[in-house]
Design a protein around this motif. Sequence first.
Motif, PDB file in Angstrom:
ATOM      1  N   ALA A   1      -7.713  30.659 -23.405  1.00 57.96           N
ATOM      2  CA  ALA A   1      -8.066  32.075 -23.231  1.00 57.96           C
ATOM      3  C   ALA A   1      -8.095  32.774 -24.583  1.00 57.96           C
ATOM      4  O   ALA A   1      -8.991  33.560 -24.872  1.00 57.96           O
TER       5      ALA A   1
ATOM      6  N   LYS B   1       3.907  21.269 -27.089  1.00 57.57           N
ATOM      7  CA  LYS B   1       3.983  22.593 -26.467  1.00 57.57           C
ATOM      8  C   LYS B   1       3.101  22.527 -25.230  1.00 57.57           C
ATOM      9  O   LYS B   1       1.878  22.446 -25.338  1.00 57.57           O
TER      10      LYS B   1
ATOM     11  N   ARG C   1      -3.656  23.847 -23.173  1.00 56.57           N
ATOM     12  CA  ARG C   1      -4.350  25.124 -23.209  1.00 56.57           C
ATOM     13  C   ARG C   1      -3.816  25.985 -22.069  1.00 56.57           C
ATOM     14  O   ARG C   1      -3.164  25.474 -21.154  1.00 56.57           O
ATOM     15  N   SER C   2      -4.113  27.256 -22.102  1.00 57.58           N
ATOM     16  CA  SER C   2      -3.618  28.109 -21.013  1.00 57.58           C
ATOM     17  C   SER C   2      -4.291  27.748 -19.685  1.00 57.58           C
ATOM     18  O   SER C   2      -3.690  27.852 -18.621  1.00 57.58           O
TER      19      SER C   2
HETATM   20  P1  PGA Z   1      -4.857  29.325 -25.237  1.00 62.28           P
HETATM   21  O1  PGA Z   1      -3.344  29.589 -25.646  1.00 62.28           O
HETATM   22  O2  PGA Z   1      -4.931  27.990 -24.605  1.00 62.28           O
HETATM   23  O3  PGA Z   1      -5.172  30.466 -24.326  1.00 62.28           O
HETATM   24  O4  PGA Z   1      -5.660  29.369 -26.517  1.00 62.28           O
HETATM   25  C1  PGA Z   1      -2.504  28.643 -26.190  1.00 62.28           C
HETATM   26  C2  PGA Z   1      -2.065  29.002 -27.591  1.00 62.28           C
HETATM   27  O5  PGA Z   1      -2.513  30.016 -28.158  1.00 62.28           O
HETATM   28  O6  PGA Z   1      -1.269  28.284 -28.179  1.00 62.28           O
END
Ligand code: PGA
Length: 412
Positions: A41, A388, A366-367
């Motif tokens: 995201a 993570k 990922r989110s």
């Molecule tokens: P994203 O978030 O998958 O929405 O990019 C994860 C992060 O920023 O570590």
Amino acid sequence: MSKIASVDALEILDSRGMPTLQVTLTTDEGVIATASVPSGASTGKKEACELRDHDPKRYGGKGVLQAVANVCGPLFQAVSGLCIFEQEAIDQRMIQLDGTKNKSRLGANAILGISLAAARAAAMTKKIPLYRYLGKEEPLLPCPMINVINGGRHADNSLEVQEFLFRTVGAPSFAEGLRWSAELFQILKGLLKERGEATSVGDEGGFAPNLASTEAACELLLLTREKAGFSSREVTLALDLAASEFYDEIARRYVGRKSKFSRTPQEQVAYLKNLVENYPIDSLEDGLAEGDWEGWRLCTKELGQRIQLIGDDLFVTHKAILQEGIREKVANAILIKPNQVGTLTETLECIHYAQENGYATVISHRSGETEDSFIADLAVATRAGQIKTGSVCRSERIAKYNRLLTIEKEIA
Ligand code: PGA
Ligand code: ZN
């Protein structure tokens, strides 16, 4: 023998109910492997292109039927008949066929699906676990970074910081670290309840309370740690600010979207320094925006000897950008997300390059996730040291942790 015989793809849903790809690859020996592609995201501008249909009649334009068609058509044509063990050749063929810098013609999501499925098919053909196939050295279980409070773009609450994480740095094993994390999570839940705060969770499974500030969230995590009976040597705090999300590139200022603040890059660094001085934070991710290299340089100068500074949007798993970062003395760690670059080969190259240059590596989800646990094996195989992959809640996150538990038992 062991050649790619067919490739198929399906539009499935990720953990946010958004469409993504599941790719199934079959070899001439009848081995069938499946892999799914996650989606972010808070994406970095230089990430490889996630191909979406932009057909407003389906999924608000987010459908991936074109990517599915690209897997089944041109990408399959490109890799058909290639030896399943030639990962680099498979990935190279797809990169060449796409022909763009950011995989925007055929889609990094389409390409990554085949790339991951190929590696899995290769491991299955050899009848060895994926982490053994992917790694040349002794496997190493990672220390988890558990995202217990969600804010930013991952939750509709008051918190500007995207992720508040616990790191179980003193745990004697992965399983113990995970147990500590789960216990911390339950204690945090109790504390939130006591305060009348919501215990609903955000996209990555962390709680999404309406706390007053970043500092209030850190205080709450400290209290949680104390109640759980862990020392500062056992459990530390980490933040992912995802600062690109609140950086105004024209004004060159960090401007709060949920809370009121406006800081110059220098003030942002001073703010981060202050946080590190007041709380047991030993890791900061994207504390500065991807476009603010001057801020990053200053931050690294001020904090780089003391704590881990992770570049996520900053490096987007691209070796060339990391190279620049190393040259410019920016950050000292890199977040690794295979879908930011779009092939397994490039992901591995980036990890190895970071490791050769003394940068710490954190393998990341990922989110928007699926139940695919590929990154668990990747973390173990590359001896990344850290992973993570969300909170100890929501099955798409837990799938990775449970896979790591299984691996730890297997290699014991
Ligand atoms: P994203 O978030 O998958 O929405 O990019 C994860 C992060 O920023 O570590
Ligand atoms: Zn991040």
